[in-house]
Design an enzyme around this catalytic site. Structure first.
Site, PDB file in Angstrom:
ATOM      1  N   CYS A  42     -18.450 -13.546 -19.367  1.00 47.49           N
ATOM      2  CA  CYS A  42     -19.751 -13.661 -20.015  1.00 47.49           C
ATOM      3  C   CYS A  42     -19.733 -14.748 -21.090  1.00 47.49           C
ATOM      4  O   CYS A  42     -20.608 -15.620 -21.132  1.00 47.49           O
ATOM      5  CB  CYS A  42     -20.136 -12.316 -20.623  1.00 47.49           C
ATOM      6  SG  CYS A  42     -21.862 -12.186 -21.081  1.00 47.49           S
ATOM      7  N   CYS A  68     -25.901 -13.585 -20.532  1.00 45.78           N
ATOM      8  CA  CYS A  68     -25.557 -14.854 -19.877  1.00 45.78           C
ATOM      9  C   CYS A  68     -26.372 -15.089 -18.617  1.00 45.78           C
ATOM     10  O   CYS A  68     -26.254 -16.133 -17.987  1.00 45.78           O
ATOM     11  CB  CYS A  68     -24.063 -14.916 -19.567  1.00 45.78           C
ATOM     12  SG  CYS A  68     -23.593 -13.987 -18.094  1.00 45.78           S
ATOM     13  N   CYS A  92     -22.603  -8.172 -19.012  1.00 46.27           N
ATOM     14  CA  CYS A  92     -21.398  -8.266 -18.184  1.00 46.27           C
ATOM     15  C   CYS A  92     -20.318  -7.343 -18.732  1.00 46.27           C
ATOM     16  O   CYS A  92     -20.093  -7.309 -19.947  1.00 46.27           O
ATOM     17  CB  CYS A  92     -20.833  -9.683 -18.231  1.00 46.27           C
ATOM     18  SG  CYS A  92     -21.835 -10.901 -17.404  1.00 46.27           S
ATOM     19  N   GLY A 111       0.794  -1.221   0.000  1.00 46.01           N
ATOM     20  CA  GLY A 111       0.000   0.000   0.000  1.00 46.01           C
ATOM     21  C   GLY A 111       0.829   1.274   0.000  1.00 46.01           C
ATOM     22  O   GLY A 111       0.298   2.354  -0.217  1.00 46.01           O
ATOM     23  N   CYS A 130     -27.411 -10.176 -16.202  1.00 45.43           N
ATOM     24  CA  CYS A 130     -26.846  -9.971 -17.545  1.00 45.43           C
ATOM     25  C   CYS A 130     -27.843 -10.445 -18.593  1.00 45.43           C
ATOM     26  O   CYS A 130     -28.382 -11.551 -18.492  1.00 45.43           O
ATOM     27  CB  CYS A 130     -25.524 -10.723 -17.679  1.00 45.43           C
ATOM     28  SG  CYS A 130     -24.875 -10.686 -19.361  1.00 45.43           S
TER      29      CYS A 130
END
Lengths: 375, 311
Positions: free
Chosen positions: B291, B263, B285, B51, B260
């Site tokens: 997808c 899908c 997606c 970080g 979606c």
């Protein structure tokens, strides 16, 4: 039916082919040669070399041709090329006192040893379109004077002899290299000058201009402006001496600035410095004004909060390749983030509408109650 | 094209590996070895201090700053000739800039490329974390525009570095609190700040906050490169990453409240696409590989049509 953003690869190839065609323009017009650019668009070539940080006229001309005259794009091409070049070593510092000047002027003294040389300048031309150039007329040869050989002394040194201008002691410390180490603040003067000399001409000009208009005023006089060729030499350890590699054209500007003195310094003139590849006068003068403004701390001046006094602001924003890249990246797709924003704004609006409806109902009920009470 | 074609499915066929034509004029993966070494050092430091933003001497790349030069330099420093590279932008392999970056590495490194998340060893991404879980040995490289999470609270780098070293993050919490006071919730939907291993507040790059939970305890190495800002930071595998929030206003990963349309996935992050002049919408997606893999497995959404099952 949904027509999609498909075929990115094919679209890119087609766009590049179209770009190449547009760059060439009308085929019935002669193609521009890089030699023509080098010879006839010299000041553009100079700017690309200065801000691209690479002294190579031919490559700069090629970059200008390839970028269709977009100088920032050309500078970008040069920078991206330059970054791949191996480094053999560092040259010895150039001695601008040895410069073969084509131009040398001082605004502080009427005359000085070495004389004033106007040189090939736009100054004092009337900015009237010369329609003769439409017909590509030949140029009459300019009169020739005898060159005065030998070193040309710096005018500020005459002031230095009387102690009227701050002394800049000789310093052989190896300066940091902006292109090899990340910029970390506070940046010393050598690093600031490095950033300014490759900084965007327009940005540095704007900063310098702002100091003239009172945002961190430094009262600059052009002590000396000189343009000419300087030899560059490199120490070869195997040989044990330096050999001359060639010459670079440089513009050097030294400003003399008023200074009333501070707690630490007596009243004396102070210096601003600009040094740029090629004939780049506007840039060199701008650079020296900004350099001087950035020196407020070491000279014990007040920080009046002017942009040109703020090293972090100036250094982080003067590079046009960084600036233009980040600015133009907002053309890239952002629909994932935008979708997240859409969801958020819909939710916030739904809640705001629900609250407003609830409030309206409550107000209506309250007023009914009041009416009932009044009755 | 029918609605069953994904809006951004790529030209490289699923599961295939693209052919190789290397540009011999440049060093492997464009950067010279010294530069790659310098970047690897910064990466190691970043991994050692998760970080923390490590300054590095970012190079001018042959693509503009702000277009992924940080990610490209990190990828260049990580690639070996045996790697399989996947590049996505907005979750898709076929967005123009992803295509451009993938081409760059095909040309300069000659590495194999793929669209399959599970096959890739190095994935360079802009704005998304793939839906499919990453595994050990994979590297996810993020393109980062503004690495400093405190930047819009304090424009000065000198100040923000001081704030990080003193762990002085009160300003960030005040900002989140002001959001709640004004809007009743934290009004940050992407680049949502996180805290790494209880120490550094970090910008996860502009991924939607939907992706934030995937940052934490991820099996893959996550590397972040900010070219213009000359910063690199990193999350080693299985790092604790917590999205900043308040006890009474816990962090919520959100997405469009739909499935979606191709899908039928209820859990994937969705793009909203306007499909007709009347402003009709469909949701698909954003992760094109996810997808198409689901559709190949026989999942069908509201506007999709069944695909022949690929064995």
């Amino acid at each position: 039916m949904y027509v999609a953003v498909k075929g990115g690869e094919r679209a890119i190839d087609a766009a590049h082919a179209w770009l190449a065609e547009e760059r060439r323009g009308d085929l019935s017009v002669d193609e521009l040669s890089t030699r023509q650019i080098e010879e006839q668009l010299t000041l553009a070539v100079n700017r690309v070399m200065a801000e691209g940080s690479l002294y190579d006229r031919e490559l700069a001309a090629l970059a200008i041709k390839q970028s269709r005259g977009d100088l920032i794009e050309a500078i970008f091409l040069i920078r991206a090329y330059r970054t791949t070049l191996p480094r053999f070593g560092s040259s010895r510092p150039v001695d601008t006192g040895e410069m073969a000047c084509i131009r040398r002027i001082s605004a502080t003294f009427k005359d000085a040893p070495g004389g004033q040389v106007l040189g090939p300048t736009f100054d004092y031309t009337h900015r009237l379109l010369d329609f003769k150039l439409l017909a590509e007329g030949d140029v009459a040869p300019a009169p020739v004077a005898q060159a005065t050989p030998g070193p040309v002394p710096h005018i500020t040194e005459f002031l230095n002899k009387d102690g009227l201008i701050e002394d800049q002691p000789h310093d052989d410390t190896q300066p940091n290299d902006l292109t090899r180490e990340p910029l970390e603040l506070p940046a010393d003067r050598a690093l600031r000058l490095q950033a300014l000399t490759r900084g965007d001409e327009g940005f540095v000009l704007g900063m310098a201009y702002s100091t003239q208009r009172g945002y961190g005023r430094t009262h600059a006089f052009v002590g000396e402006l000189r343009i000419g060729l300087c030899p560059v030499s490199l120490d070869i350890p195997e040989l044990g001496f330096a050999i001359e590699l060639g010459e670079v054209e440089l513009t050097e500007c030294e400003t003399v600035n008023q200074f009333k003195g501070s707690k630490t310094e007596p009243p004396q003139f102070t210096r601003g410095y600009g040094l740029v590849f090629g004939q780049s006068e506007r840039k060199a003068i701008s650079m020296s004004l900004v350099d001087r403004a950035l020196r407020w701390r070491e000279l014990g001046e007040d920080n009046v909060g002017a942009p040109a006094q703020d090293a972090e602001f100036v250094l982080y924003h003067c590079d046009n390749i960084q600036a233009t890249g980040f600015l133009e990246h907002i053309k890239l797709p952002h629909y994932v983030d935008f979708q997240a924003e859409l969801e958020l704004i819909r939710r916030l609006r739904a809640e705001a509408t629900a609250n407003a409806t609830a409030n309206a109902t409550a107000t209506a009920l309250a007023s009914t109650d009041m009416n009932e009470a009044a009755e | 094209m029918s609605a069953q074609t994904h809006p951004a499915s790529g030209q490289i066929a699923q599961g295939q590996i693209a052919p190789i034509h290397t540009d011999q004029a440049y060093n492997f993966a464009y950067l010279d070895e010294e530069t790659k070494r310098m970047i690897r050092r910064a990466l190691l430091k970043g991994l050692a201090v998760p970080g923390y933003q490590v300054p590095f001497a970012s190079r001018e790349m042959p693509m503009p700053y702000g277009w992924g030069t940080g990610g490209v330099q990190v990828t260049a420093a990580c690639l070996t000739p045996d790697d399989v590279l996947k590049v996505i932008d907005q979750g898709a392999d076929d967005t123009t800039n992803a295509v451009s970056i993938r081409k760059f590495f095909q040309r300069t490194a000659g590495v194999a490329t793929t669209e399959q998340t599970t096959v890739a060893t190095v994935i360079q991404t802009r704005h998304r974390i793939p839906e499919t879980d990453l595994s050990e040995g994979q590297i996810l490289v993020y393109q980062v525009p503004i690495p400093e999470p405190l930047r819009f609270l304090e424009p000065r780098e000198t100040e923000t570095r001081k704030m990080h070293s003193l762990e002085e993050y009160g300003l960030m919490h005040v900002r989140l609190y002001e959001d709640i006071a004004r809007h009743g919730q934290i009004a940050t939907s992407y680049a949502y700040p996180v805290k790494v291993e209880g120490r550094y507040v970090m910008d996860p790059s502009p991924i939607p906050k939907f992706d934030n939970p995937k940052l934490s305890q991820n099996a893959a190495i996550q590397l972040f490169g900010a070219g213009r800002e000359q910063r690199i930071y990193a999350l080693p595998p299985y790092t604790d990453v917590v999205s900043l929030d308040f006890e009474d206003h816990p962090f919520q990963a959100s997405k469009a409240d739909h499935a979606c349309d191709l899908c039928g996935s209820n859990t994937a992050y969705l793009d909203e696409v306007i499909i007709d002049d009347a402003g009709g919408r469909m949701f698909v997606c954003s992760d094109t590989d996810y997808c198409s893999t689901r559709r190949a497995q026989g999942h069908v959404g509201r506007l999709g049509t069944a695909q022949e099952h690929v064995a």
